[in-house]
Design a protein around this motif. Structure first.
Motif, PDB file in Angstrom:
ATOM      1  N   ASN A   2     116.007  46.296  17.495  1.00 17.58           N
ATOM      2  CA  ASN A   2     114.691  45.959  18.032  1.00 17.58           C
ATOM      3  C   ASN A   2     113.606  46.321  17.030  1.00 17.58           C
ATOM      4  N   PRO A   3     112.582  45.482  16.935  1.00 20.65           N
ATOM      5  CA  PRO A   3     111.491  45.795  15.995  1.00 20.65           C
ATOM      6  C   PRO A   3     110.695  47.012  16.456  1.00 20.65           C
ATOM      7  N   GLU A   4     110.053  47.635  15.494  1.00 16.44           N
ATOM      8  CA  GLU A   4     109.166  48.777  15.752  1.00 16.44           C
ATOM      9  C   GLU A   4     107.727  48.344  15.524  1.00 16.44           C
ATOM     10  N   ILE A   5     106.793  49.024  16.163  1.00 16.21           N
ATOM     11  CA  ILE A   5     105.373  48.792  15.897  1.00 16.21           C
ATOM     12  C   ILE A   5     105.030  49.473  14.582  1.00 16.21           C
ATOM     13  N   VAL A   6     104.511  48.676  13.644  1.00 18.28           N
ATOM     14  CA  VAL A   6     104.169  49.190  12.320  1.00 18.28           C
ATOM     15  C   VAL A   6     102.722  49.674  12.285  1.00 18.28           C
ATOM     16  N   ARG A   7     101.824  48.840  12.839  1.00 16.25           N
ATOM     17  CA  ARG A   7     100.404  49.212  12.806  1.00 16.25           C
ATOM     18  C   ARG A   7      99.616  48.378  13.804  1.00 16.25           C
ATOM     19  N   GLU A  29     101.223  44.715  14.591  1.00 21.16           N
ATOM     20  CA  GLU A  29     102.184  44.112  13.677  1.00 21.16           C
ATOM     21  C   GLU A  29     103.515  44.835  13.864  1.00 21.16           C
ATOM     22  N   LEU A  30     104.603  44.057  13.899  1.00 20.17           N
ATOM     23  CA  LEU A  30     105.927  44.623  14.107  1.00 20.17           C
ATOM     24  C   LEU A  30     106.709  44.691  12.800  1.00 20.17           C
ATOM     25  N   SER A  31     107.728  45.517  12.779  1.00 23.28           N
ATOM     26  CA  SER A  31     108.520  45.716  11.567  1.00 23.28           C
ATOM     27  C   SER A  31     109.247  44.451  11.121  1.00 23.28           C
ATOM     28  N   ASP A  32     109.441  43.490  12.014  1.00 24.30           N
ATOM     29  CA  ASP A  32     110.098  42.234  11.620  1.00 24.30           C
ATOM     30  C   ASP A  32     109.104  41.174  11.165  1.00 24.30           C
ATOM     31  N   GLY A  33     107.806  41.550  11.056  1.00 23.49           N
ATOM     32  CA  GLY A  33     106.779  40.624  10.593  1.00 23.49           C
ATOM     33  C   GLY A  33     106.081  39.874  11.705  1.00 23.49           C
TER      34      GLY A  33
END
Length: 80
Positions: A2-7, A29-33
């Motif tokens: 699962n993607p993570e919240i980057v910012r 923005e999520l870690s998968d773009g």
């Protein structure tokens, strides 16, 4: 995975004037773009009003965010 919240994209709810900052629209923005949006669920209201060339899958929802949220996020949205 699962993607993570980057910012956060744009100003925080507090910076936009929310007293608690806990129930306001937000963009991340999520870690998968991809991007995640917190907004008001408005599928039932807007689904029949989508343009003829737009559609949504059964698992998708239409959410509304404030104009200020998107405008204040503009500077943080990548060009590519």
């Amino acid at each position: 995975m699962n993607p993570e919240i980057v910012r956060r994209i744009g100003a925080s709810p507090q910076a936009r004037g929310s007293a608690t900052g806990q129930t306001c629209p937000d963009i991340f923005e999520l870690s998968d773009g991809n991007f995640a949006v917190i907004g008001t669920e408005s599928t039932a209201v807007l689904d029949d009003k989508l343009p003829a060339d737009a559609g949504r899958a059964d698992y998708e929802r239409i959410v509304v965010i404030s104009r200020e949220t998107l405008i204040r996020a503009k500077a943080d949205i990548p060009d590519a």
